[in-house]
Design a protein around this motif. Sequence first.
Motif, PDB file in Angstrom:
ATOM      1  N   ASP A 217      38.599  82.597   8.039  1.00  0.00           N
ATOM      2  CA  ASP A 217      37.481  81.705   7.733  1.00  0.00           C
ATOM      3  C   ASP A 217      36.330  82.048   8.675  1.00  0.00           C
ATOM      4  OD1 ASP A 217      35.752  79.736   6.983  1.00  0.00           O
ATOM      5  OD2 ASP A 217      36.995  78.046   7.645  1.00  0.00           O
ATOM      6  N   ALA A 218      35.392  82.856   8.196  1.00  0.00           N
ATOM      7  CA  ALA A 218      34.296  83.321   9.042  1.00  0.00           C
ATOM      8  C   ALA A 218      33.345  82.205   9.441  1.00  0.00           C
ATOM      9  CB  ALA A 218      33.514  84.427   8.325  1.00  0.00           C
ATOM     10  N   SER A 219      33.423  81.049   8.785  1.00  0.00           N
ATOM     11  CA  SER A 219      32.521  79.944   9.136  1.00  0.00           C
ATOM     12  C   SER A 219      32.901  79.298  10.468  1.00  0.00           C
ATOM     13  CB  SER A 219      32.534  78.892   8.029  1.00  0.00           C
ATOM     14  OG  SER A 219      33.830  78.316   7.892  1.00  0.00           O
ATOM     15  N   GLN A 220      34.114  79.507  10.938  1.00  0.00           N
ATOM     16  CA  GLN A 220      34.551  78.946  12.211  1.00  0.00           C
ATOM     17  C   GLN A 220      34.292  79.973  13.312  1.00  0.00           C
ATOM     18  OE1 GLN A 220      38.235  76.739  12.369  1.00  0.00           O
ATOM     19  NE2 GLN A 220      38.473  76.825  10.139  1.00  0.00           N
ATOM     20  N   ALA A 221      33.256  79.723  14.102  1.00  0.00           N
ATOM     21  CA  ALA A 221      32.809  80.673  15.126  1.00  0.00           C
ATOM     22  C   ALA A 221      33.129  80.138  16.513  1.00  0.00           C
ATOM     23  CB  ALA A 221      31.317  80.943  14.987  1.00  0.00           C
ATOM     24  N   PHE A 222      33.312  81.065  17.456  1.00  0.00           N
ATOM     25  CA  PHE A 222      33.655  80.727  18.826  1.00  0.00           C
ATOM     26  C   PHE A 222      32.889  81.650  19.769  1.00  0.00           C
ATOM     27  CE2 PHE A 222      37.172  79.980  15.979  1.00  0.00           C
ATOM     28  CZ  PHE A 222      37.581  78.693  16.273  1.00  0.00           C
ATOM     29  N   GLU A 223      32.750  81.231  21.015  1.00  0.00           N
ATOM     30  CA  GLU A 223      32.085  82.017  22.043  1.00  0.00           C
ATOM     31  C   GLU A 223      33.112  82.443  23.085  1.00  0.00           C
ATOM     32  OE1 GLU A 223      28.965  82.943  21.959  1.00  0.00           O
ATOM     33  OE2 GLU A 223      28.436  81.771  20.174  1.00  0.00           O
ATOM     34  N   GLY A 224      32.888  83.601  23.666  1.00  0.00           N
ATOM     35  CA  GLY A 224      33.803  84.078  24.699  1.00  0.00           C
ATOM     36  C   GLY A 224      33.176  85.189  25.506  1.00  0.00           C
ATOM     37  N   GLU A 225      33.982  85.754  26.395  1.00  0.00           N
ATOM     38  CA  GLU A 225      33.516  86.870  27.215  1.00  0.00           C
ATOM     39  C   GLU A 225      34.689  87.760  27.585  1.00  0.00           C
ATOM     40  OE1 GLU A 225      32.255  86.109  31.246  1.00  0.00           O
ATOM     41  OE2 GLU A 225      33.058  84.080  31.139  1.00  0.00           O
TER      42      GLU A 225
ATOM     43  N   VAL B 268      38.293  83.111  25.119  1.00  0.00           N
ATOM     44  CA  VAL B 268      37.554  82.398  24.078  1.00  0.00           C
ATOM     45  C   VAL B 268      37.744  80.902  24.277  1.00  0.00           C
ATOM     46  CG1 VAL B 268      37.235  82.098  21.595  1.00  0.00           C
ATOM     47  CG2 VAL B 268      37.911  84.330  22.501  1.00  0.00           C
ATOM     48  N   ALA B 269      36.651  80.155  24.227  1.00  0.00           N
ATOM     49  CA  ALA B 269      36.711  78.701  24.374  1.00  0.00           C
ATOM     50  C   ALA B 269      37.393  78.079  23.163  1.00  0.00           C
ATOM     51  CB  ALA B 269      35.307  78.132  24.539  1.00  0.00           C
ATOM     52  N   ASN B 270      38.239  77.074  23.425  1.00  0.00           N
ATOM     53  CA  ASN B 270      39.017  76.448  22.348  1.00  0.00           C
ATOM     54  C   ASN B 270      39.211  74.960  22.640  1.00  0.00           C
ATOM     55  OD1 ASN B 270      40.621  76.353  19.969  1.00  0.00           O
ATOM     56  ND2 ASN B 270      42.470  76.543  21.196  1.00  0.00           N
TER      57      ASN B 270
ATOM     58  N   GLY C 131      48.373  75.514  28.098  1.00  0.00           N
ATOM     59  CA  GLY C 131      47.106  74.861  27.794  1.00  0.00           C
ATOM     60  C   GLY C 131      46.353  75.565  26.673  1.00  0.00           C
ATOM     61  N   LEU C 132      45.576  74.811  25.925  1.00  0.00           N
ATOM     62  CA  LEU C 132      44.827  75.354  24.793  1.00  0.00           C
ATOM     63  C   LEU C 132      43.317  75.165  24.931  1.00  0.00           C
ATOM     64  CD1 LEU C 132      47.039  74.398  21.709  1.00  0.00           C
ATOM     65  CD2 LEU C 132      46.629  76.663  22.649  1.00  0.00           C
ATOM     66  N   GLU C 133      42.866  74.765  26.122  1.00  0.00           N
ATOM     67  CA  GLU C 133      41.419  74.632  26.282  1.00  0.00           C
ATOM     68  C   GLU C 133      40.737  75.994  26.172  1.00  0.00           C
ATOM     69  OE1 GLU C 133      40.527  72.719  29.902  1.00  0.00           O
ATOM     70  OE2 GLU C 133      41.467  70.808  29.345  1.00  0.00           O
ATOM     71  N   ARG C 134      41.431  77.019  26.580  1.00  0.00           N
ATOM     72  CA  ARG C 134      40.963  78.393  26.430  1.00  0.00           C
ATOM     73  C   ARG C 134      42.142  79.235  25.966  1.00  0.00           C
ATOM     74  NH1 ARG C 134      39.476  77.206  31.649  1.00  0.00           N
ATOM     75  NH2 ARG C 134      41.034  78.698  32.395  1.00  0.00           N
ATOM     76  N   VAL C 135      41.844  80.292  25.219  1.00  0.00           N
ATOM     77  CA  VAL C 135      42.878  81.215  24.757  1.00  0.00           C
ATOM     78  C   VAL C 135      42.401  82.639  25.025  1.00  0.00           C
ATOM     79  CG1 VAL C 135      43.834  79.687  22.991  1.00  0.00           C
ATOM     80  CG2 VAL C 135      41.939  81.223  22.409  1.00  0.00           C
TER      81      VAL C 135
ATOM     82  N   ARG D 157      41.436  74.532  17.752  1.00  0.00           N
ATOM     83  CA  ARG D 157      41.596  75.115  16.419  1.00  0.00           C
ATOM     84  C   ARG D 157      42.289  76.473  16.446  1.00  0.00           C
ATOM     85  NH1 ARG D 157      35.583  74.983  14.245  1.00  0.00           N
ATOM     86  NH2 ARG D 157      35.240  75.517  16.452  1.00  0.00           N
ATOM     87  N   LEU D 158      42.350  77.092  17.614  1.00  0.00           N
ATOM     88  CA  LEU D 158      42.971  78.407  17.721  1.00  0.00           C
ATOM     89  C   LEU D 158      44.382  78.275  18.253  1.00  0.00           C
ATOM     90  CD1 LEU D 158      40.021  80.462  19.252  1.00  0.00           C
ATOM     91  CD2 LEU D 158      40.740  80.367  16.864  1.00  0.00           C
TER      92      LEU D 158
END
Length: 506
Positions: free
Chosen positions: A277-285, A306-308, A246-250, A312-313
Amino acid sequence: MKRTHIAAAAVAAAALAAGGFFAGRHVGTTGQTQATGAPAAGQQGERKVLYWHDPMVPGPRFDKPGKSPFMDMQLVPVYADEQNDTAVKVSPGVQQNLGIRTATVTRTRAASSFDAVGTVQFDERLTEAVQTRVDGYVERLLVRAPMESVRRGQPLATIYAPGWLGPQNEYLALKRAGVADDLLAAARDRMRAMSIPDALLRQSEQAGTAQARFTVTAPVSGVVAELGVRDGVAVNPGMTLFRIAGLERVWAVAEVPEGQAVHLQRGQKVKAALQADASQAFEGELKEILPQVSASTRTVQARFQVANKAGRLTPGMLLRLQVAGPVRSRLVVPAEAVIRTGTRAVAIVRNANGTFEPREVGLGADLGDQLEVVQGLGEGDQVVASGQFLVDSEARLKSVLGGMAAAGQAVPAAGAPASQAQAQAPAAPGTFSAQGTVESVDPDGITISHGPVPELKWPAMTMGFSKPGPKAFPGLKAGDSIRFEFRKGGPMGWELVTVQPTGAGK
């Protein structure tokens, strides 16, 4: 009558004159008292002069003011309150020319953070394995390449299982015979035990004939991380046909230095951006800190989730992670205001009197453009943020020259003869002086017959003194009359510091 008026006028004039005389005397006495008292007050407020020196050649000291023997300038006094002062005075014009800029030490609430680079990997918690529990073969393969994207419920392959025909025909025969429901239920349980799908059984009931072909579908959306079969390949129970990731999270796995890993805690939030590409940001924990330290790099692997959702990841990508620590009150200064040499950290503080003073500080967390200060500075202090290297160099030079001057001798007033200078020069602390005659000169020492040394309670004697170096005092020879200074140390117990000839040799 007329004479009476004239006499009265004369008396009045005399009284007025006398009053003016005494009044003037009183005023004059008061003014004189104030005038004589002013110098006394000025003397009480005078600063004590220790010596005079040439700022361009600060080593030699002079006990009187005058013209410098080194430069075309007057000697400058050094006061008692400046003796151990390492502060540097910089005129406003020089500050402007050097571009000296100050900043204020402030207190703020901030979170400590650090950057790390993580490698994207599949989240193994989202991986599903597709297996078959029957003997058969792959009749048709619908997904033919690894890493191919699939959707939940998408057909993957058609399997032909001849071993399923017997149980289905038996069930259909019982149903046509109209047997009891408990026998039909037992037949269904037997087919479920053989992993015959309920959907396939419904197709058999609708068609009235046994079905041996069934389609395998994707249990989750993702990519085919593993493809274990091809067209016509025989399958058996427990064989893995596909592995869907699955790719919903990585996961972003980062190598964190051991010193920073001790501050990590599960649940810490992280901001991630693509390295490319620093313009593509993601949130994680932070999910886990793997219990293993690399012996070669002294790093710990930290696993960030990290949420995906947009997909894109993909595995192998590099993410720049900014890990934020707990928020608390911190004393901070601009990072550019701190000089770090590797062994210490120094900030140049501007004092209330306008001077600049280097101060060693203790640093805490690195907050990006700011640094946390845990020791050496207080809230509201003014620190130099630009040009501090020049001020620090000047302060260190002043400290070194001051130490050299303290270990040297006071020089008499400018223009005094050299012999007078030697006679008036007091020995530095721990250094003793005497006069004598050279008996012999060796590479590592000099034998001298000298007079008494009252400070050490020595009588006149002949003894050896160590040389500070093999090439020290090159012009000295046996028979020279000398005045010398020595101190405790060296291989012979006492070491020469200076040697000055006082007369011709024998």
